[in-house]
Write an enzyme that holds these catalytic residues in place. Structure first.
Site, short mmCIF file in Angstrom:
data_model
loop_
_atom_site.label_atom_id
_atom_site.label_comp_id
_atom_site.label_asym_id
_atom_site.label_seq_id
_atom_site.Cartn_x
_atom_site.Cartn_y
_atom_site.Cartn_z
N ARG A 1 -0.05 16.72 -2.58
CA ARG A 1 1.36 17.08 -2.76
C ARG A 1 2.27 15.88 -3.01
O ARG A 1 3.13 15.91 -3.90
CB ARG A 1 1.90 17.80 -1.51
N THR A 2 2.12 14.86 -2.20
CA THR A 2 3.10 13.77 -2.26
C THR A 2 3.02 13.05 -3.61
O THR A 2 4.03 12.77 -4.24
CB THR A 2 2.87 12.78 -1.10
N ARG B 1 1.60 4.92 -0.91
CA ARG B 1 0.98 5.46 0.32
C ARG B 1 -0.13 4.49 0.71
O ARG B 1 -0.93 4.07 -0.13
CB ARG B 1 0.40 6.85 0.09
N HIS C 1 6.77 9.06 7.26
CA HIS C 1 6.67 9.73 5.95
C HIS C 1 8.08 10.25 5.66
O HIS C 1 8.34 11.45 5.70
CB HIS C 1 5.66 10.86 6.05
N LYS D 1 -11.36 -6.11 -5.16
CA LYS D 1 -11.86 -7.49 -5.34
C LYS D 1 -11.14 -8.46 -4.40
O LYS D 1 -11.30 -9.66 -4.51
CB LYS D 1 -11.64 -7.93 -6.79
N1 CP Z 1 2.51 16.54 2.78
C1 CP Z 1 1.64 15.57 2.41
O1 CP Z 1 1.82 14.37 2.69
O2 CP Z 1 0.56 16.05 1.69
P1 CP Z 1 -0.47 15.16 0.89
O3 CP Z 1 -1.26 14.35 1.92
O4 CP Z 1 -1.33 16.10 0.10
O5 CP Z 1 0.30 14.23 0.02
#
Ligand code: CP
Length: 305
Positions: A53-54, A103, A131, A82
């Site tokens: 999703r993110t 991320r 997050h 590397k």
């Molecule tokens: N909500 C969320 O962070 O989902 P993902 O890990 O799929 O990005």
């Protein structure tokens, strides 16, 4: 806050007015048919941990705004494999784009990236820490489903120890005088630093281990996954992995306005029989990511003031 060129690292950096600005910009964008606000802009997505999703909603947001996207979702195919450091990666990538979404499995990684980046950094999750953009879309979803943000009763269920989405949510929603219920086994309770912060801000909260204690009271039931990847010891994970399994029969006494949220992915914590009930909102919640992330890009790149 003047959002232009700002990094989005921690929910703590945003005041109540900042959050309301983000949500009203998202509403405006969602209602509008002409949002080609970022033509010529480029987003780089650097995902060192799995995501559906993110990553895709950030990419969708930029593409819908008329911009372009580059990036990776398999870090094993990058020069990090590397031995290149994160900061060196950022020192290159910022020449290739106008904004970076990152991320990473390490807490603090987005902040380290921001220290050397010449373009805004958006934290899409750093280890078990934060997050923040998920919280903006969660608050947007609360407003949409409850027609308000103030005085909402929210239960957060599952992995409250390692859950970065719920750490950010507990802080973000505290601007709006909520009543909070934390539902977790003893080994996965909300960290003390978050509880202390809530106490300091006079936010009412209650801790319990049973969903049944709170399900009839709340407006939002925020389920989360027990995250196997965060446990050092698999035996500890096995003890709690299926501790919460919400199903349709458990919803009999809940309020008619109650909506079930989940940042997803789910494993066993919400039975698919819940999907057909009017309380299920998790798929719409994931859809709300797009206007909210469109708003964030538009604000940090100066297309919206
Ligand atoms: N909500 C969320 O962070 O989902 P993902 O890990 O799929 O990005």
């Amino acid at each position: 806050m003047d959002f232009l060129d700002k990094n989005i690292i921690s929910i703590e950096d945003f005041s109540k007015d900042d959050i309301l600005k983000i949500l009203s910009t998202a509403e405006e964008i969602e209602k509008s048919n002409n949002n080609k606000l970022l033509e010529g802009k480029i987003l780089a997505t650097l995902f060192f941990e799995p995501s559906t999703r993110t990553r895709l909603s950030h990419e969708s947001a930029m593409l819908r705004l008329g911009g372009k996207v580059l990036g990776f979702s398999d870090p094993s195919m990058t020069s990090g494999k590397k031995g290149e450091t994160l900061q060196d990666t950022i020192r290159m990538v910022h020449h290739y784009c106008d904004v970076i979404v990152i991320r990473h499995y390490l807490e603090g990684a987005a902040l380290e990236a921001a220290k050397v980046s010449k373009v805004p950094i958006i934290n899409a999750g750093d280890g078990a820490n934060q997050h923040p953009t998920q919280t903006f879309l969660d608050l947007y979803s609360i407003k949409k489903t409850q027609n308000r943000l103030d005085n909402v009763k929210v239960a957060i269920v599952g992995d409250l120890k390692y859950g970065r989405t719920v750490h950010s949510l507990a802080k973000g929603i505290s601007h709006f005088s909520p009543e909070l219920y934390f539902v977790a086994p003893k080994s996965l309770q909300m960290p003390d630093y978050i509880l202390d912060n809530l106490t300091k801000n006079n936010i009412n909260f209650m801790e319990t281990q049973n969903i049944e204690d709170i399900i009839d009271k709340v407006d939002i039931l925020y389920m989360t996954r027990i995250q196997q990847e965060r446990f050092d010891n698999n035996e500890e994970y096995e003890k709690v992995k299926d501790i919460y399994e919400l199903n349709k029969s458990m919803l009999k006494g809940c309020k008619s306005n109650m909506r079930i949220f989940h940042p997803f992915p789910r494993v066993n914590e919400i039975n698919v029989d819940v999907d057909e009930t009017p309380h299920a909102y998790y798929f719409e919640q994931a859809g709300n990511a797009v206007p909210v992330r469109q708003a964030l890009f538009s604000l940090v790149l100066g297309a919206k003031k």
